[in-house]
Design a protein around this motif. Structure first.
Motif, mmCIF file in Angstrom:
data_model
loop_
_atom_site.group_PDB
_atom_site.id
_atom_site.type_symbol
_atom_site.label_atom_id
_atom_site.label_comp_id
_atom_site.label_asym_id
_atom_site.label_seq_id
_atom_site.Cartn_x
_atom_site.Cartn_y
_atom_site.Cartn_z
ATOM 1 N N ALA A 1 6.320 0.102 -3.319
ATOM 2 C CA ALA A 1 6.407 0.111 -1.857
ATOM 3 C C ALA A 1 7.792 -0.407 -1.501
ATOM 4 O O ALA A 1 8.013 -1.613 -1.482
ATOM 5 C CB ALA A 1 5.327 -0.768 -1.249
ATOM 6 N N VAL B 1 6.987 -6.167 1.559
ATOM 7 C CA VAL B 1 5.651 -5.588 1.499
ATOM 8 C C VAL B 1 5.079 -5.898 0.122
ATOM 9 O O VAL B 1 5.757 -5.719 -0.891
ATOM 10 C CB VAL B 1 5.722 -4.053 1.682
ATOM 11 C CG1 VAL B 1 4.361 -3.421 1.502
ATOM 12 C CG2 VAL B 1 6.317 -3.700 3.025
ATOM 13 N N LEU C 1 1.786 -4.985 -2.212
ATOM 14 C CA LEU C 1 0.546 -4.261 -2.432
ATOM 15 C C LEU C 1 -0.461 -5.167 -3.132
ATOM 16 O O LEU C 1 -0.092 -6.075 -3.878
ATOM 17 C CB LEU C 1 0.792 -3.025 -3.288
ATOM 18 C CG LEU C 1 1.764 -1.984 -2.715
ATOM 19 C CD1 LEU C 1 1.941 -0.834 -3.690
ATOM 20 C CD2 LEU C 1 1.285 -1.471 -1.367
ATOM 21 N N ILE C 2 -1.735 -4.895 -2.917
ATOM 22 C CA ILE C 2 -2.808 -5.690 -3.493
ATOM 23 C C ILE C 2 -2.712 -5.749 -5.018
ATOM 24 O O ILE C 2 -3.068 -6.747 -5.635
ATOM 25 C CB ILE C 2 -4.190 -5.171 -3.029
ATOM 26 C CG1 ILE C 2 -5.309 -6.111 -3.463
ATOM 27 C CG2 ILE C 2 -4.465 -3.781 -3.543
ATOM 28 C CD1 ILE C 2 -5.371 -7.375 -2.683
ATOM 29 N N LYS D 1 -1.187 -8.926 -6.498
ATOM 30 C CA LYS D 1 -1.706 -10.196 -5.987
ATOM 31 C C LYS D 1 -1.552 -11.353 -6.963
ATOM 32 O O LYS D 1 -1.474 -12.500 -6.541
ATOM 33 C CB LYS D 1 -3.154 -10.055 -5.547
ATOM 34 C CG LYS D 1 -4.146 -9.837 -6.661
ATOM 35 C CD LYS D 1 -5.539 -9.699 -6.098
ATOM 36 C CE LYS D 1 -6.565 -9.562 -7.197
ATOM 37 N NZ LYS D 1 -7.909 -9.450 -6.651
ATOM 38 N N ARG E 1 -8.078 -0.315 0.787
ATOM 39 C CA ARG E 1 -6.681 -0.319 0.363
ATOM 40 C C ARG E 1 -5.879 -0.983 1.465
ATOM 41 O O ARG E 1 -5.948 -0.562 2.610
ATOM 42 C CB ARG E 1 -6.178 1.111 0.139
ATOM 43 C CG ARG E 1 -6.811 1.774 -1.078
ATOM 44 C CD ARG E 1 -6.260 3.158 -1.307
ATOM 45 N NE ARG E 1 -4.825 3.044 -1.541
ATOM 46 C CZ ARG E 1 -3.947 4.038 -1.361
ATOM 47 N NH1 ARG E 1 -4.360 5.196 -0.935
ATOM 48 N NH2 ARG E 1 -2.676 3.858 -1.598
ATOM 49 N N TYR E 2 -5.158 -2.040 1.129
ATOM 50 C CA TYR E 2 -4.332 -2.717 2.118
ATOM 51 C C TYR E 2 -3.113 -3.329 1.432
ATOM 52 O O TYR E 2 -3.031 -3.374 0.211
ATOM 53 C CB TYR E 2 -5.130 -3.783 2.877
ATOM 54 C CG TYR E 2 -5.475 -5.015 2.082
ATOM 55 C CD1 TYR E 2 -4.644 -6.130 2.111
ATOM 56 C CD2 TYR E 2 -6.638 -5.083 1.316
ATOM 57 C CE1 TYR E 2 -4.952 -7.277 1.397
ATOM 58 C CE2 TYR E 2 -6.952 -6.226 0.609
ATOM 59 C CZ TYR E 2 -6.112 -7.318 0.638
ATOM 60 O OH TYR E 2 -6.422 -8.439 -0.067
ATOM 61 N N TYR E 3 -2.189 -3.775 2.237
ATOM 62 C CA TYR E 3 -1.032 -4.484 1.724
ATOM 63 C C TYR E 3 -0.731 -5.643 2.667
ATOM 64 O O TYR E 3 -1.207 -5.676 3.795
ATOM 65 C CB TYR E 3 0.191 -3.574 1.583
ATOM 66 C CG TYR E 3 0.702 -3.005 2.879
ATOM 67 C CD1 TYR E 3 1.631 -3.690 3.650
ATOM 68 C CD2 TYR E 3 0.248 -1.779 3.342
ATOM 69 C CE1 TYR E 3 2.097 -3.177 4.852
ATOM 70 C CE2 TYR E 3 0.713 -1.254 4.536
ATOM 71 C CZ TYR E 3 1.628 -1.963 5.277
ATOM 72 O OH TYR E 3 2.082 -1.455 6.465
#
Length: 121
Positions: free
Chosen positions: A54, A71, A73-74, A77, A104-106
């Motif tokens: 990303a 940003v 992304l999961i 983590k 799905r998230y960021y």
């Protein structure tokens, strides 16, 4: 100035320079209170991994990065240990009857601006 996505190693190194300048460990309490700070220091390798999936948002003044918005992304983590507890809490949140971790998230954040560009409008 131009808002764009980081697309080369020089952009990433300049992000890290701004991050280092604004890390709480390098600032006085007065500066922290007046101008803010960042908590996380990324390694070049970690930032490069994040950027490969990303691209990071940057602001450039000619060839100089003067601001950024990262940003995450999961899937990254576990990359930054200080953020692991935050992801653990996020995994407990329900949205429309499903755990957030099922979506799905960021994450959007860390946002920082080079010191001599702050408060310019």
């Amino acid at each position: 100035m131009e808002v764009k996505l980081a697309d080369n190693t020089q952009d990433l190194y300049q992000i890290l320079d701004i991050q280092k300048e604004n890390h709480f460990s390098n600032l006085s309490k007065n500066t922290i209170n007046d101008k803010g700070f960042v908590t996380v220091k990324h390694s070049f390798d970690d930032l490069e991994k994040m950027n490969s999936k990303a691209p990071q948002v940057i602001v450039k003044d000619k060839d100089v990065v003067v601001g950024y918005a990262l940003v995450m992304l999961i899937e990254f983590k576990d990359l930054i240990p200080v953020l692991v507890p935050m992801f653990s809490v996020l995994d407990t949140i329900n949205v429309n009857g499903k755990k957030l971790s099922e979506y799905r998230y960021y994450l959007m954040g860390q946002i920082c601006i080079k010191d001599n560009y702050k408060r310019k409008g």
